[in-house]
Design a protein around this motif. Structure first.
Motif, PDB file in Angstrom:
ATOM      1  N   ALA A 101       0.856  -1.182   0.000  1.00 41.12           N
ATOM      2  CA  ALA A 101       0.000   0.000   0.000  1.00 41.12           C
ATOM      3  C   ALA A 101       0.891   1.230   0.000  1.00 41.12           C
ATOM      4  CB  ALA A 101      -0.901   0.001   1.228  1.00 41.12           C
ATOM      5  N   LYS A 102       0.489   2.240  -0.783  1.00 45.61           N
ATOM      6  CA  LYS A 102       1.266   3.471  -0.839  1.00 45.61           C
ATOM      7  C   LYS A 102       0.353   4.629  -1.217  1.00 45.61           C
ATOM      8  CE  LYS A 102       2.564   3.088  -5.701  1.00 45.61           C
ATOM      9  NZ  LYS A 102       3.611   3.082  -6.675  1.00 45.61           N
ATOM     10  N   VAL A 103       0.797   5.828  -0.865  1.00 49.06           N
ATOM     11  CA  VAL A 103       0.066   7.027  -1.254  1.00 49.06           C
ATOM     12  C   VAL A 103       0.305   7.244  -2.743  1.00 49.06           C
ATOM     13  CG1 VAL A 103      -0.151   9.518  -0.965  1.00 49.06           C
ATOM     14  CG2 VAL A 103       0.187   8.068   1.037  1.00 49.06           C
ATOM     15  N   HIS A 104      -0.763   7.351  -3.492  1.00 51.95           N
ATOM     16  CA  HIS A 104      -0.682   7.557  -4.943  1.00 51.95           C
ATOM     17  C   HIS A 104      -0.752   9.052  -5.292  1.00 51.95           C
ATOM     18  CE1 HIS A 104      -1.199   6.615  -9.186  1.00 51.95           C
ATOM     19  NE2 HIS A 104      -2.250   7.413  -9.206  1.00 51.95           N
ATOM     20  N   GLU A 105      -1.637   9.765  -4.603  1.00 55.66           N
ATOM     21  CA  GLU A 105      -1.768  11.210  -4.770  1.00 55.66           C
ATOM     22  C   GLU A 105      -1.950  11.826  -3.395  1.00 55.66           C
ATOM     23  OE1 GLU A 105      -5.082  12.215  -7.285  1.00 55.66           O
ATOM     24  OE2 GLU A 105      -4.446  10.830  -8.841  1.00 55.66           O
ATOM     25  N   GLY A 106      -1.313  12.979  -3.174  1.00 58.40           N
ATOM     26  CA  GLY A 106      -1.429  13.658  -1.888  1.00 58.40           C
ATOM     27  C   GLY A 106      -0.230  13.362  -1.012  1.00 58.40           C
ATOM     28  N   ASP A 107      -0.257  13.923   0.177  1.00 51.93           N
ATOM     29  CA  ASP A 107       0.888  13.820   1.086  1.00 51.93           C
ATOM     30  C   ASP A 107       0.601  13.024   2.350  1.00 51.93           C
ATOM     31  OD1 ASP A 107       2.472  15.462  -0.586  1.00 51.93           O
ATOM     32  OD2 ASP A 107       1.527  17.254   0.270  1.00 51.93           O
ATOM     33  N   ASP A 108      -0.658  12.843   2.683  1.00 48.96           N
ATOM     34  CA  ASP A 108      -1.016  12.281   3.981  1.00 48.96           C
ATOM     35  C   ASP A 108      -1.881  11.037   3.783  1.00 48.96           C
ATOM     36  OD1 ASP A 108      -1.736  11.777   6.599  1.00 48.96           O
ATOM     37  OD2 ASP A 108      -2.937  13.581   6.831  1.00 48.96           O
ATOM     38  N   TRP A 109      -1.508   9.961   4.445  1.00 48.31           N
ATOM     39  CA  TRP A 109      -2.253   8.712   4.387  1.00 48.31           C
ATOM     40  C   TRP A 109      -3.694   8.865   4.834  1.00 48.31           C
ATOM     41  CZ3 TRP A 109      -2.483   3.571   3.364  1.00 48.31           C
ATOM     42  CH2 TRP A 109      -1.359   3.026   2.753  1.00 48.31           C
ATOM     43  N   HIS A 110      -3.919   9.756   5.766  1.00 47.00           N
ATOM     44  CA  HIS A 110      -5.195   9.780   6.472  1.00 47.00           C
ATOM     45  C   HIS A 110      -6.037  11.004   6.136  1.00 47.00           C
ATOM     46  CE1 HIS A 110      -2.198   7.357   8.586  1.00 47.00           C
ATOM     47  NE2 HIS A 110      -3.179   6.484   8.548  1.00 47.00           N
ATOM     48  N   SER A 111      -5.765  11.627   5.011  1.00 50.50           N
ATOM     49  CA  SER A 111      -6.492  12.810   4.571  1.00 50.50           C
ATOM     50  C   SER A 111      -7.554  12.420   3.550  1.00 50.50           C
ATOM     51  CB  SER A 111      -5.506  13.801   3.942  1.00 50.50           C
ATOM     52  OG  SER A 111      -6.185  14.780   3.203  1.00 50.50           O
ATOM     53  N   THR A 112      -8.657  13.158   3.542  1.00 49.12           N
ATOM     54  CA  THR A 112      -9.697  12.914   2.549  1.00 49.12           C
ATOM     55  C   THR A 112      -9.255  13.382   1.159  1.00 49.12           C
ATOM     56  OG1 THR A 112     -10.745  15.016   3.127  1.00 49.12           O
ATOM     57  CG2 THR A 112     -11.613  13.027   4.197  1.00 49.12           C
ATOM     58  N   ASP A 113      -8.140  14.098   1.083  1.00 46.67           N
ATOM     59  CA  ASP A 113      -7.624  14.575  -0.208  1.00 46.67           C
ATOM     60  C   ASP A 113      -6.650  13.592  -0.858  1.00 46.67           C
ATOM     61  OD1 ASP A 113      -9.052  16.941   0.094  1.00 46.67           O
ATOM     62  OD2 ASP A 113      -7.405  17.916   1.148  1.00 46.67           O
ATOM     63  N   SER A 114      -6.223  12.580  -0.146  1.00 47.32           N
ATOM     64  CA  SER A 114      -5.213  11.651  -0.660  1.00 47.32           C
ATOM     65  C   SER A 114      -5.842  10.420  -1.295  1.00 47.32           C
ATOM     66  CB  SER A 114      -4.275  11.209   0.464  1.00 47.32           C
ATOM     67  OG  SER A 114      -3.525  12.304   0.937  1.00 47.32           O
ATOM     68  N   VAL A 115      -5.130   9.876  -2.279  1.00 45.19           N
ATOM     69  CA  VAL A 115      -5.524   8.623  -2.921  1.00 45.19           C
ATOM     70  C   VAL A 115      -4.418   7.610  -2.646  1.00 45.19           C
ATOM     71  CG1 VAL A 115      -5.947   7.472  -5.133  1.00 45.19           C
ATOM     72  CG2 VAL A 115      -6.825   9.796  -4.735  1.00 45.19           C
ATOM     73  N   LYS A 116      -4.815   6.417  -2.191  1.00 46.60           N
ATOM     74  CA  LYS A 116      -3.853   5.351  -1.923  1.00 46.60           C
ATOM     75  C   LYS A 116      -4.029   4.220  -2.936  1.00 46.60           C
ATOM     76  CE  LYS A 116      -5.549   6.464   1.659  1.00 46.60           C
ATOM     77  NZ  LYS A 116      -6.471   7.582   1.855  1.00 46.60           N
ATOM     78  N   HIS A 117      -2.933   3.547  -3.225  1.00 47.00           N
ATOM     79  CA  HIS A 117      -2.956   2.383  -4.111  1.00 47.00           C
ATOM     80  C   HIS A 117      -2.708   1.152  -3.246  1.00 47.00           C
ATOM     81  CE1 HIS A 117      -1.237  -0.612  -6.904  1.00 47.00           C
ATOM     82  NE2 HIS A 117      -2.186  -0.149  -7.692  1.00 47.00           N
ATOM     83  N   TRP A 118      -3.587   0.160  -3.340  1.00 45.56           N
ATOM     84  CA  TRP A 118      -3.524  -1.047  -2.520  1.00 45.56           C
ATOM     85  C   TRP A 118      -3.366  -2.283  -3.388  1.00 45.56           C
ATOM     86  CZ3 TRP A 118      -3.902  -1.056   2.822  1.00 45.56           C
ATOM     87  CH2 TRP A 118      -4.308   0.137   3.427  1.00 45.56           C
ATOM     88  N   SER A 119      -2.619  -3.252  -2.875  1.00 43.32           N
ATOM     89  CA  SER A 119      -2.539  -4.594  -3.437  1.00 43.32           C
ATOM     90  C   SER A 119      -2.864  -5.545  -2.287  1.00 43.32           C
ATOM     91  CB  SER A 119      -1.134  -4.854  -3.993  1.00 43.32           C
ATOM     92  OG  SER A 119      -1.018  -6.185  -4.412  1.00 43.32           O
ATOM     93  N   TYR A 120      -3.868  -6.401  -2.471  1.00 41.68           N
ATOM     94  CA  TYR A 120      -4.363  -7.257  -1.385  1.00 41.68           C
ATOM     95  C   TYR A 120      -4.966  -8.526  -1.983  1.00 41.68           C
ATOM     96  CZ  TYR A 120      -8.459  -4.649  -2.944  1.00 41.68           C
ATOM     97  OH  TYR A 120      -9.429  -4.062  -3.715  1.00 41.68           O
ATOM     98  N   THR A 121      -5.274  -9.479  -1.117  1.00 40.90           N
ATOM     99  CA  THR A 121      -5.834 -10.749  -1.581  1.00 40.90           C
ATOM    100  C   THR A 121      -7.300 -10.866  -1.187  1.00 40.90           C
ATOM    101  OG1 THR A 121      -3.687 -11.827  -1.398  1.00 40.90           O
ATOM    102  CG2 THR A 121      -5.608 -13.258  -1.454  1.00 40.90           C
ATOM    103  N   VAL A 122      -8.144 -11.090  -2.198  1.00 43.64           N
ATOM    104  CA  VAL A 122      -9.571 -11.349  -1.992  1.00 43.64           C
ATOM    105  C   VAL A 122      -9.922 -12.604  -2.777  1.00 43.64           C
ATOM    106  CG1 VAL A 122     -11.914 -10.506  -2.418  1.00 43.64           C
ATOM    107  CG2 VAL A 122     -10.160  -8.925  -1.652  1.00 43.64           C
TER     108      VAL A 122
END
Length: 152
Positions: A41-62
């Motif tokens: 998991a990493k921040v894709h856009e923005g500076d803060d993991w926990h901001s409503t302005d940031s986009v994160k990219h996730w890789s996970y197993t479902v």
């Protein structure tokens, strides 16, 4: 057959609601280090993991499959200890037009808490199954995080 739906799961955890909610709102970036359900998991856009302005990219197993998606926080409700995430792009868009996940952490009188996950979705067509695998994934992630928080 409806294209939209909502599924939920609810179960107890051993840490207090405030500790679990704090982890979700301030330390979620650590989840990839405490569960094998999340690969990266990493921040894709923005500076803060926990901001409503940031986009994160996730890789996970479902459902036994490595899946990728982007995620953005739609809303944080401190009073009700709930957060709504929007998932988009990547593998998720192959099956769903809309995919929102809400977690609520509910205090219990004994000092423990209950976690309630809700997945709201809109399938791209009637052939797509409801995302029950996501409830299993979210349950595993939560139980791994709970075990980790018990040790800290």
């Amino acid at each position: 057959m409806a294209l939209t739906g909502k599924i939920t799961t609810e179960f107890g955890i051993k840490v207090p609601a405030s500790k679990s909610f704090n982890f979700i709102t301030n330390q979620l970036h650590h989840v990839q280090n405490i569960t094998d359900a999340v690969h990266h998991a990493k921040v894709h856009e923005g500076d803060d993991w926990h901001s409503t302005d940031s986009v994160k990219h996730w890789s996970y197993t479902v459902d036994g499959k490595v899946t990728q998606a982007k995620e953005k926080i739609e809303a944080i409700d401190e009073h009700n200890k709930s957060i709504t995430f929007i998932l988009f792009d990547g593998d998720i868009t192959q099956q769903y037009k809309l995919f929102n996940i809400t977690i609520q952490v509910i205090d219990k009188e004994d000092g423990n808490a209950v976690i309630k996950w809700t997945v709201e979705y809109e399938k791209i067509n009637e052939d797509v199954a409801p995302p029950y695998g996501y409830l299993a994934y979210l349950t595993k992630l939560t139980k791994d995080a709970d075990a980790h928080l018990l040790q800290t």
